[in-house]
Design a protein around this motif. Sequence first.
Motif, PDB file in Angstrom:
ATOM      1  N   ARG A 117      30.945 -12.038 112.739  1.00  0.00           N
ATOM      2  CA  ARG A 117      29.861 -11.996 111.766  1.00  0.00           C
ATOM      3  C   ARG A 117      28.576 -12.517 112.385  1.00  0.00           C
ATOM      4  O   ARG A 117      28.603 -13.334 113.302  1.00  0.00           O
ATOM      5  CB  ARG A 117      30.204 -12.875 110.553  1.00  0.00           C
ATOM      6  CG  ARG A 117      31.403 -12.384 109.786  1.00  0.00           C
ATOM      7  CD  ARG A 117      30.996 -11.142 109.029  1.00  0.00           C
ATOM      8  NE  ARG A 117      32.080 -10.533 108.307  1.00  0.00           N
ATOM      9  CZ  ARG A 117      32.319  -9.232 108.328  1.00  0.00           C
ATOM     10  NH1 ARG A 117      31.580  -8.432 109.041  1.00  0.00           N
ATOM     11  NH2 ARG A 117      33.280  -8.706 107.620  1.00  0.00           N
ATOM     12  N   VAL A 118      27.448 -12.059 111.857  1.00  0.00           N
ATOM     13  CA  VAL A 118      26.164 -12.628 112.253  1.00  0.00           C
ATOM     14  C   VAL A 118      26.135 -14.028 111.635  1.00  0.00           C
ATOM     15  O   VAL A 118      26.376 -14.180 110.440  1.00  0.00           O
ATOM     16  CB  VAL A 118      24.987 -11.788 111.741  1.00  0.00           C
ATOM     17  CG1 VAL A 118      23.664 -12.445 112.097  1.00  0.00           C
ATOM     18  CG2 VAL A 118      25.045 -10.368 112.294  1.00  0.00           C
ATOM     19  N   PRO A 119      25.863 -15.049 112.440  1.00  0.00           N
ATOM     20  CA  PRO A 119      25.844 -16.416 111.893  1.00  0.00           C
ATOM     21  C   PRO A 119      24.870 -16.549 110.728  1.00  0.00           C
ATOM     22  O   PRO A 119      23.771 -15.988 110.737  1.00  0.00           O
ATOM     23  CB  PRO A 119      25.412 -17.265 113.091  1.00  0.00           C
ATOM     24  CG  PRO A 119      25.813 -16.456 114.278  1.00  0.00           C
ATOM     25  CD  PRO A 119      25.620 -15.019 113.873  1.00  0.00           C
ATOM     26  N   ARG A 120      25.295 -17.297 109.724  1.00  0.00           N
ATOM     27  CA  ARG A 120      24.512 -17.486 108.503  1.00  0.00           C
ATOM     28  C   ARG A 120      23.120 -18.051 108.819  1.00  0.00           C
ATOM     29  O   ARG A 120      22.123 -17.663 108.202  1.00  0.00           O
ATOM     30  CB  ARG A 120      25.272 -18.432 107.552  1.00  0.00           C
ATOM     31  CG  ARG A 120      24.627 -18.641 106.237  1.00  0.00           C
ATOM     32  CD  ARG A 120      24.748 -17.409 105.417  1.00  0.00           C
ATOM     33  NE  ARG A 120      24.075 -17.599 104.138  1.00  0.00           N
ATOM     34  CZ  ARG A 120      24.129 -16.727 103.189  1.00  0.00           C
ATOM     35  NH1 ARG A 120      24.790 -15.627 103.340  1.00  0.00           N
ATOM     36  NH2 ARG A 120      23.491 -16.942 102.073  1.00  0.00           N
ATOM     37  N   LEU A 136      23.011  -4.745 107.218  1.00  0.00           N
ATOM     38  CA  LEU A 136      23.086  -6.088 107.795  1.00  0.00           C
ATOM     39  C   LEU A 136      23.952  -6.999 106.938  1.00  0.00           C
ATOM     40  O   LEU A 136      24.684  -7.841 107.459  1.00  0.00           O
ATOM     41  CB  LEU A 136      21.670  -6.660 107.962  1.00  0.00           C
ATOM     42  CG  LEU A 136      21.495  -7.837 108.889  1.00  0.00           C
ATOM     43  CD1 LEU A 136      22.076  -7.563 110.278  1.00  0.00           C
ATOM     44  CD2 LEU A 136      20.030  -8.199 109.033  1.00  0.00           C
ATOM     45  N   ALA A 137      23.914  -6.805 105.647  1.00  0.00           N
ATOM     46  CA  ALA A 137      24.749  -7.609 104.748  1.00  0.00           C
ATOM     47  C   ALA A 137      26.231  -7.399 105.032  1.00  0.00           C
ATOM     48  O   ALA A 137      27.038  -8.316 104.855  1.00  0.00           O
ATOM     49  CB  ALA A 137      24.442  -7.272 103.288  1.00  0.00           C
ATOM     50  N   ALA A 138      26.606  -6.230 105.533  1.00  0.00           N
ATOM     51  CA  ALA A 138      28.007  -5.949 105.870  1.00  0.00           C
ATOM     52  C   ALA A 138      28.491  -6.824 107.027  1.00  0.00           C
ATOM     53  O   ALA A 138      29.685  -6.969 107.222  1.00  0.00           O
ATOM     54  CB  ALA A 138      28.180  -4.475 106.218  1.00  0.00           C
ATOM     55  N   LEU A 139      27.549  -7.416 107.782  1.00  0.00           N
ATOM     56  CA  LEU A 139      27.905  -8.233 108.942  1.00  0.00           C
ATOM     57  C   LEU A 139      27.803  -9.738 108.654  1.00  0.00           C
ATOM     58  O   LEU A 139      27.898 -10.543 109.560  1.00  0.00           O
ATOM     59  CB  LEU A 139      27.013  -7.887 110.136  1.00  0.00           C
ATOM     60  CG  LEU A 139      27.173  -6.477 110.661  1.00  0.00           C
ATOM     61  CD1 LEU A 139      26.107  -6.168 111.698  1.00  0.00           C
ATOM     62  CD2 LEU A 139      28.561  -6.267 111.225  1.00  0.00           C
TER      63      LEU A 139
END
Length: 140
Positions: A117-120, A136-139
């Motif tokens: 995942r893309v880091p929060r 992008l939300a999917a990641l």
Amino acid sequence: MDLLYFDFDHGRERLLFVSCDEPALAVRFRLESGPDPTYDQELEHEPVDVSTVTAETRCDTREEFAAFCCAFASAMRDTPFRLQDPAKPAFTSRPHAQLDLSRLGPTGIPPATLRARVPRSILDALLPEGHLPPSLAALR
């Protein structure tokens, strides 16, 4: 492979450095944000205060790494960030479609099923909450 994305918005300069480390199956992010000295002439000769957010995500397999890198690069098309053309002067963009990621290998894993995942912290600094495009939300 290293990518640089940039965005200039109302006197703010944001630079997103993405380093795709294939041997380590890691993607490292560094987002720098600060006043754009070319926007405000008073800042032109003054030091600017830049905030930096760094984070990393790791993938379990080569296939996941390739799929994550491609999904992230594809999702960035839906943001206000432009992709830096490394062969041209600074802040010269190139179309996202010209980015060739085929050397990474097969990317058949759907983004929503990736474990990486893309880091929060990067997502929060990239775009305000509620403004993440679905790609992008999917990641997250």
